[in-house]
Design an enzyme around this catalytic site. Structure first.
Site, PDB file in Angstrom:
ATOM      1  N   ASP A 199       0.835  -1.197   0.000  1.00  0.00           N
ATOM      2  CA  ASP A 199       0.000   0.000   0.000  1.00  0.00           C
ATOM      3  C   ASP A 199       0.874   1.253   0.000  1.00  0.00           C
ATOM      4  O   ASP A 199       2.108   1.171   0.061  1.00  0.00           O
ATOM      5  CB  ASP A 199      -0.893  -0.059   1.259  1.00  0.00           C
ATOM      6  CG  ASP A 199      -2.330   0.292   0.936  1.00  0.00           C
ATOM      7  OD1 ASP A 199      -2.533   1.082   0.012  1.00  0.00           O
ATOM      8  OD2 ASP A 199      -3.233  -0.221   1.624  1.00  0.00           O
ATOM      9  N   ASP A 255     -10.365   2.974  -3.278  1.00  0.00           N
ATOM     10  CA  ASP A 255     -10.970   1.745  -2.736  1.00  0.00           C
ATOM     11  C   ASP A 255     -12.401   1.504  -3.200  1.00  0.00           C
ATOM     12  O   ASP A 255     -13.223   2.417  -3.234  1.00  0.00           O
ATOM     13  CB  ASP A 255     -10.965   1.799  -1.207  1.00  0.00           C
ATOM     14  CG  ASP A 255      -9.563   1.689  -0.649  1.00  0.00           C
ATOM     15  OD1 ASP A 255      -8.598   1.714  -1.445  1.00  0.00           O
ATOM     16  OD2 ASP A 255      -9.421   1.585   0.579  1.00  0.00           O
TER      17      ASP A 255
HETATM   18  C1  GLA Z   1      -5.980   1.017   1.455  1.00  0.00           C
HETATM   19  C2  GLA Z   1      -6.110  -0.001   0.329  1.00  0.00           C
HETATM   20  C3  GLA Z   1      -7.193  -1.006   0.684  1.00  0.00           C
HETATM   21  C4  GLA Z   1      -6.877  -1.686   1.999  1.00  0.00           C
HETATM   22  C5  GLA Z   1      -6.691  -0.642   3.078  1.00  0.00           C
HETATM   23  C6  GLA Z   1      -6.162  -1.231   4.358  1.00  0.00           C
HETATM   24  O1  GLA Z   1      -7.114   1.817   1.546  1.00  0.00           O
HETATM   25  O2  GLA Z   1      -6.378   0.630  -0.871  1.00  0.00           O
HETATM   26  O3  GLA Z   1      -7.327  -1.950  -0.338  1.00  0.00           O
HETATM   27  O4  GLA Z   1      -5.716  -2.481   1.862  1.00  0.00           O
HETATM   28  O5  GLA Z   1      -5.769   0.364   2.670  1.00  0.00           O
HETATM   29  O6  GLA Z   1      -5.967  -0.264   5.318  1.00  0.00           O
END
Ligand code: GLA
Length: 593
Positions: A199, A255
């Site tokens: 990430d 997301d």
């Molecule tokens: C980010 C990523 C998600 C997930 C969260 C976890 O938002 O894009 O897919 O992994 O972090 O905190």
């Protein structure tokens, strides 16, 4: 006495008669039996239909599991559990997957997302969360492996993980920054993880350079000696063509949520990224939200963004992830996956479309507002079998005019509906298909003949400098890097509504159609539809050959055709437009006559 037993295998193809049944052939849910309806075929067609049914059964055969050349398939903890995870949940999920048909269908990666750690200790070692994983991670990883499955892990390219910014303290200081070598040894040598999602929240706060940072991490994985670890870049935007040199997939959007608008917007952001997919390297449209039906949501968020999906939206979601060759990572609680969702995600034809041996992402061949027709070859380049999606993003019903010419097919075309597992008949030239709002239909078309593609839209071309990282996000702040880059833009008057703009000014800021296929030798007229506010020069190079100078007049911003005749041999060609010194016009498309 010796007794000889002889087993006669029942034929997988059977004939039946049903006046009311609309389909010619129907395949069972497991893809093992086909039923040919004699009321929908002529008596003389019987043997040909048996052959077609056998070929369709062939296409439903199980895929190779964990194939590094095709999109990753599995499950991830984030969408349902967020950071509230434990060995019991993760191993429980893996156990369910190994018995409920998901593992058998190819979902073999069990990926642990944010929340299993507790920063790094004073000794520099990653600590595990004492409440969620009191026994460490070894038992969890071994438990997954014992089921014949693969285990995925998670970190951040910076100091802190994303959940830590949402209040989960365990992610503070848990990131890779300053710990690449040791953390990779822990994850891949000691614990034996097989997949790594990295990430960027922590790295964004440190304003790190994406290419440099992810390359360092890829090098640290390599240094472990493991060659089978699959890396996912989670930077929430197409990071740049460098990503394919180091990673198996890269997240292209923010997301996902369990809502129609989220699914629709993610698809929209990925429609024109087909040129960047190659075997082993895919656009990641994010973890799936299938199984999260409207009114029956089960996730740790359950926030206002998660309104749930209707059945039509769920089919659109899964089918589009399949045809666009995204990783298929389930996000619902698969221990209780709804039966309709289970049937959808184990549909052997949809999975085969995603895991196709060519590893291509479908491109948009026809667009009318929010109605899209996408296509990609099935298993053989430039063959007679192609996958097609009719995707209706509108809030109202839409009737598609499906023309064989738009898909470079000719003659009689047999249509197989992948979701219904049904051969629904044939058409020639054109047929109409009405699709409900937010719905999509997915077909395998088998044509009598393949014809050469005539229209190459700029939005299906590769832009070497393409990246969606910009100054408004973190990281790259070099203004020329950002402002000098070409991109795809909605432009009035462009066919399909989209053109490639801001090209030129640097050698690598070019446009390349990489798969220009001609079935015969001969003289061809290449027509480039270009628009410019002033007279410009661009260069054309075919297969890396000597550049040809093309002069473009001031078109007052309108797209006008620019013709160039050239002798081309049969085969695959690469057509490149560029100008290292100054800008070139906006390019709408190339047509070949
Ligand atoms: C980010 C990523 C998600 C997930 C969260 C976890 O938002 O894009 O897919 O992994 O972090 O905190």
């Amino acid at each position: 006495m010796i007794s000889l037993t002889c087993t006669v295998l029942a034929s997988a193809v059977t004939f039946f008669s049903c006046e009311k049944c609309p389909d010619r052939i129907k395949v069972s849910e497991d893809g093992r039996k086909a039923f040919v309806n004699t009321c929908r075929i002529d008596a003389a067609e019987k043997s040909a239909m048996r052959l077609r049914a056998e070929r369709l059964l062939e296409r439903a055969k199980p895929i190779r599991h964990a194939n590094p050349m095709t999109p990753l398939m599995g499950w991830s903890s984030w969408n349902t559990f967020a950071e509230h995870i434990s060995e019991e949940i993760i191993v429980g999920v893996a156990k369910s997957m190994s018995t409920n048909g998901l593992k058998e269908a190819g979902y073999v990666y069990v990926n642990i997302d944010d929340g299993f750690f507790n920063g790094h200790g004073p000794d520099g070692k990653l600590r595990f969360n004492p409440v969620r994983f009191p026994n460490g991670m070894k038992g969890t990883v071994d438990g997954i492996h014992a089921l014949g499955m693969k285990a995925g892990t998670y970190s951040d390219a910076g100091e802190n993980t994303c959940a830590s910014y949402g209040g989960d303290k365990s992610g503070i200081g848990a990131g890779l920054y300053g710990h690449d070598a040791e953390d990779c040894r822990l994850h891949f040598n000691e614990l034996g993880f097989d997949f790594f999602k990295v990430d960027y929240c922590g790295a964004a706060h440190l304003h790190l350079d994406e290419k440099k940072r992810y390359s360092e991490i890829a090098a640290a994985i390599k240094a472990t000696g493991r060659k089978d670890v699959r890396l996912n870049i989670c930077r929430w935007a197409f990071p740049g063509t460098w990503a394919a040199d180091i990673a198996g997939s890269w997240r292209t959007t923010r997301d996902i949520r369990a809502s129609w608008t989220s699914i629709r917007d993610i698809i929209a952001e990925n429609l024109y990224l087909s040129a960047y997919v190659s075997p082993g390297h895919f656009n990641d449209l994010d973890m799936l939200e299938v199984g999260q039906y409207k009114g029956a949501l089960k996730s740790a968020f359950g926030g206002s963004g998660d309104t749930g999906l209707t059945r039509d939206e769920e089919i659109t979601h899964f089918g589009m992830w399949c045809i666009m060759s995204s990783p298929l990572v389930l996000g619902c609680d698969v221990r209780n996956i709804p039966p309709t969702t289970r049937a959808l995600v184990t549909n052997p034809y949809l999975i085969r479309m995603n895991q196709d041996s060519l590893s291509r992402q479908a491109y948009v061949a026809v667009r009318d507002g929010g109605a899209y027709q996408l296509v990609k070859d099935a298993e053989k380049s430039f063959g007679t079998a192609r996958y097609v999606a009719l995707y209706n993003a509108n809030d109202t019903e839409y009737t598609f005019e499906v023309k064989s010419r738009d898909f470079d097919l000719d003659g009689e075309i047999a249509v197989f509906d992948l979701v219904r597992r049904a051969d629904i008949g044939v058409f020639t030239n054109m047929t109409k298909v009405t699709v409900r709002p937010h719905a999509a239909r997915f077909f395998l078309l088998d044509a009598q003949r393949r014809i050469d593609r005539k229209v190459y839209e700029a939005e299906t071309a590769y832009l070497t400098d393409y990246s969606e990282l910009d100054e408004s996000s973190y990281g790259s702040t070099d203004s020329c890097e950002v402002q000098c880059r070409a991109y795809y833009a909605e432009v009035n008057g462009a066919s399909g509504g989209v053109a490639a703009v801001n090209l030129g000014g640097r050698d690598s800021n070019d446009l390349i159609w990489r798969n220009v296929y001609l079935s015969t030798d001969g003289r061809r007229k290449l027509v480039f539809d270009c628009a410019s506010e002033k007279a410009r020069t661009m260069y054309l190079s075919i297969d890396g050959g000597a550049p040809v100078k093309l002069k473009v007049a001031d078109t007052a911003g309108k797209f006008v055709p620019l013709r160039h005749e050239v002798e081309l041999s049969a085969g695959v060609h690469e057509v490149r437009l560029f100008n290292p010194w100054s800008k070139i016009p906006a390019i709408d498309r190339m047509t070949i006559d």
